[in-house]
Design an enzyme around this catalytic site. Sequence first.
Site, PDB file in Angstrom:
ATOM      1  N   ARG A 118      -7.748  16.934  14.729  1.00 61.01           N
ATOM      2  CA  ARG A 118      -9.003  17.565  14.284  1.00 61.01           C
ATOM      3  C   ARG A 118      -9.302  17.305  12.805  1.00 61.01           C
ATOM      4  NH1 ARG A 118      -9.311  17.981  19.016  1.00 61.01           N
ATOM      5  NH2 ARG A 118     -10.123  19.720  20.242  1.00 61.01           N
ATOM      6  N   SER A 162     -13.914  25.586  21.124  1.00 65.54           N
ATOM      7  CA  SER A 162     -12.648  26.196  20.693  1.00 65.54           C
ATOM      8  C   SER A 162     -12.860  26.765  19.302  1.00 65.54           C
ATOM      9  CB  SER A 162     -11.529  25.155  20.620  1.00 65.54           C
ATOM     10  OG  SER A 162     -11.145  24.749  21.895  1.00 65.54           O
ATOM     11  N   GLU A 189     -11.453  26.586  13.816  1.00 60.49           N
ATOM     12  CA  GLU A 189     -11.821  25.176  13.959  1.00 60.49           C
ATOM     13  C   GLU A 189     -13.224  24.866  13.412  1.00 60.49           C
ATOM     14  OE1 GLU A 189     -13.267  22.556  17.161  1.00 60.49           O
ATOM     15  OE2 GLU A 189     -11.149  22.554  17.718  1.00 60.49           O
TER      16      GLU A 189
HETATM   17  N1  EPU Z   1      -3.511  28.273  27.836  1.00 61.53           N
HETATM   18  C1  EPU Z   1      -3.275  29.604  28.107  1.00 61.53           C
HETATM   19  N2  EPU Z   1      -4.321  30.479  28.061  1.00 61.53           N
HETATM   20  C2  EPU Z   1      -5.581  30.078  27.753  1.00 61.53           C
HETATM   21  C3  EPU Z   1      -5.831  28.729  27.472  1.00 61.53           C
HETATM   22  C4  EPU Z   1      -4.776  27.844  27.515  1.00 61.53           C
HETATM   23  O1  EPU Z   1      -2.163  30.002  28.379  1.00 61.53           O
HETATM   24  O2  EPU Z   1      -6.473  30.932  27.744  1.00 61.53           O
HETATM   25  C5  EPU Z   1      -2.401  27.298  27.885  1.00 61.53           C
HETATM   26  C6  EPU Z   1      -2.102  26.855  29.276  1.00 61.53           C
HETATM   27  O3  EPU Z   1      -0.719  26.693  29.352  1.00 61.53           O
HETATM   28  C7  EPU Z   1      -2.811  25.519  29.388  1.00 61.53           C
HETATM   29  C8  EPU Z   1      -2.661  24.974  27.979  1.00 61.53           C
HETATM   30  O4  EPU Z   1      -2.725  26.142  27.167  1.00 61.53           O
HETATM   31  O5  EPU Z   1      -2.223  24.697  30.339  1.00 61.53           O
HETATM   32  C9  EPU Z   1      -3.726  23.976  27.579  1.00 61.53           C
HETATM   33  O6  EPU Z   1      -5.016  24.568  27.646  1.00 61.53           O
HETATM   34  P1  EPU Z   1      -6.371  23.730  27.697  1.00 61.53           P
HETATM   35  O7  EPU Z   1      -6.209  22.565  28.558  1.00 61.53           O
HETATM   36  O8  EPU Z   1      -7.459  24.663  27.990  1.00 61.53           O
HETATM   37  O9  EPU Z   1      -6.535  23.172  26.231  1.00 61.53           O
HETATM   38  P2  EPU Z   1      -6.554  23.880  24.806  1.00 61.53           P
HETATM   39  O10 EPU Z   1      -5.317  23.457  24.080  1.00 61.53           O
HETATM   40  O11 EPU Z   1      -6.855  25.328  24.909  1.00 61.53           O
HETATM   41  C10 EPU Z   1      -7.699  21.854  23.625  1.00 61.53           C
HETATM   42  C11 EPU Z   1      -8.886  21.579  22.730  1.00 61.53           C
HETATM   43  C12 EPU Z   1     -10.174  21.583  23.558  1.00 61.53           C
HETATM   44  C13 EPU Z   1     -10.033  20.540  24.644  1.00 61.53           C
HETATM   45  C14 EPU Z   1      -8.820  20.896  25.513  1.00 61.53           C
HETATM   46  C15 EPU Z   1      -8.561  19.901  26.606  1.00 61.53           C
HETATM   47  C16 EPU Z   1      -8.304  22.397  20.524  1.00 61.53           C
HETATM   48  C17 EPU Z   1      -8.551  23.427  19.473  1.00 61.53           C
HETATM   49  N3  EPU Z   1      -8.956  22.564  21.669  1.00 61.53           N
HETATM   50  O12 EPU Z   1      -7.814  23.187  24.101  1.00 61.53           O
HETATM   51  O13 EPU Z   1     -11.215  21.219  22.689  1.00 61.53           O
HETATM   52  O14 EPU Z   1     -11.210  20.458  25.421  1.00 61.53           O
HETATM   53  O15 EPU Z   1      -7.641  20.923  24.673  1.00 61.53           O
HETATM   54  O16 EPU Z   1      -7.973  18.766  26.090  1.00 61.53           O
HETATM   55  O17 EPU Z   1      -7.552  21.458  20.272  1.00 61.53           O
HETATM   56  C18 EPU Z   1     -12.884  22.105  21.236  1.00 61.53           C
HETATM   57  O18 EPU Z   1     -12.274  21.567  20.314  1.00 61.53           O
HETATM   58  O19 EPU Z   1     -13.965  22.750  21.028  1.00 61.53           O
HETATM   59  C19 EPU Z   1     -12.349  22.024  22.574  1.00 61.53           C
HETATM   60  C20 EPU Z   1     -12.904  22.634  23.601  1.00 61.53           C
END
Ligand code: EPU
Length: 336
Positions: A164, A238, A331
Amino acid sequence: MRVNENILISSLTTMRLGGPARYVLEVEKPEEVADAYGFAEQYNLPTFALGYGANTIGHDEGFNGVIIINRMQGISESITEDGVLLKEMGGEYWDNVVEYACNKGLTGIEALSKIPGLAGAAPVQNIGAYGQEIADTLVEIDVYDTTEKSFKTLKKAELEFSYRKSILNSTAKGRYFVISITLLLKSGEMQQPFYKSLEKFLDDNGITDFSPKNIRTAVSAIRADKLPDPMEIASAGSFFKNVYVSDEDADKYESKGYPVYRGKDGNKINSGWLIEQAGLKGQIFHGFKVSEKAALVLINESATSYEDLVKARSEITGKVYDKFGFWLEQEPVEIQ
Ligand code: EPU
């Protein structure tokens, strides 16, 4: 160049907060970018480059300065020995670029489907999702350098990409206005292993053809199920960044039972998990709701002031700190 005065920042950003901006200039060709910065200099006002406003938050007092919005559009391609060079103007809607590439069978950005925002904003915070980030395919960007008052090309290495982050939102913040970005994409399929939730979706739906179009369809479906459409529900995607830890800390937290993801960009503890474990999912703080589906997303249900966001943010980060000892970082950027 279109010149607008006293426009509410809440109307230009998807979180829908923020008072009036003194001037909002919309630039439709590169020469106008130089004019826009000249305009700000003439009035001795600060500038802020804005795209779609999907990752930007306004303050209640507004902005006594000049917001410059990129309205330059267009996608062009050229075939090289290494693949297809896709060049898009900064004002092009990012998802149009992804759609264009997928329709041509080009791989490299299909997992970045449906990320709200403009192409010009994509390298600023190195957008990433489902195992891809724009740094993987970006070759160079054309910019207007507001310090030297000249047009330049910055190569990928000069942008110093990490999670990021690039020089555009850190060491050289505000210095360059992105005119266009150039990506190198190849015919073929996305490389495995896939990101966990993507793999699960593909398995559950019996999808074995990993063409860019099919990955785009899968990612679009996953996102539609979890992430609010900013046109319908006010949010800034996010709202918190994930937490990155050293190799040593990764081992330590893993042994304590935290989910640690070891990726090419470092060891990540998912902040969504931390927020969920802190019991905050679905809770409302000063008009902002912690999304029930993706805990990193803060939905503006009824708040009308930035002050409410400050209170909500500090309550949420405080609770996560009390439970886990991590301070979550925001973010989205703020117009100030
Ligand atoms: N998880 C939870 N609870 C939640 C959300 C996530 O336990 O409410 C855990 C789960 O284990 C899940 C893992 O986190 O398997 C990964 O979650 P997710 O795939 O939703 O991804 P994220 O890490 O929450 C990041 C990016 C998103 C992007 C997704 C998919 C950041 C800050 N966010 O989210 O980006 O779409 O990965 O790759 O890095 C954005 O930047 O606006 C955004 C949406």
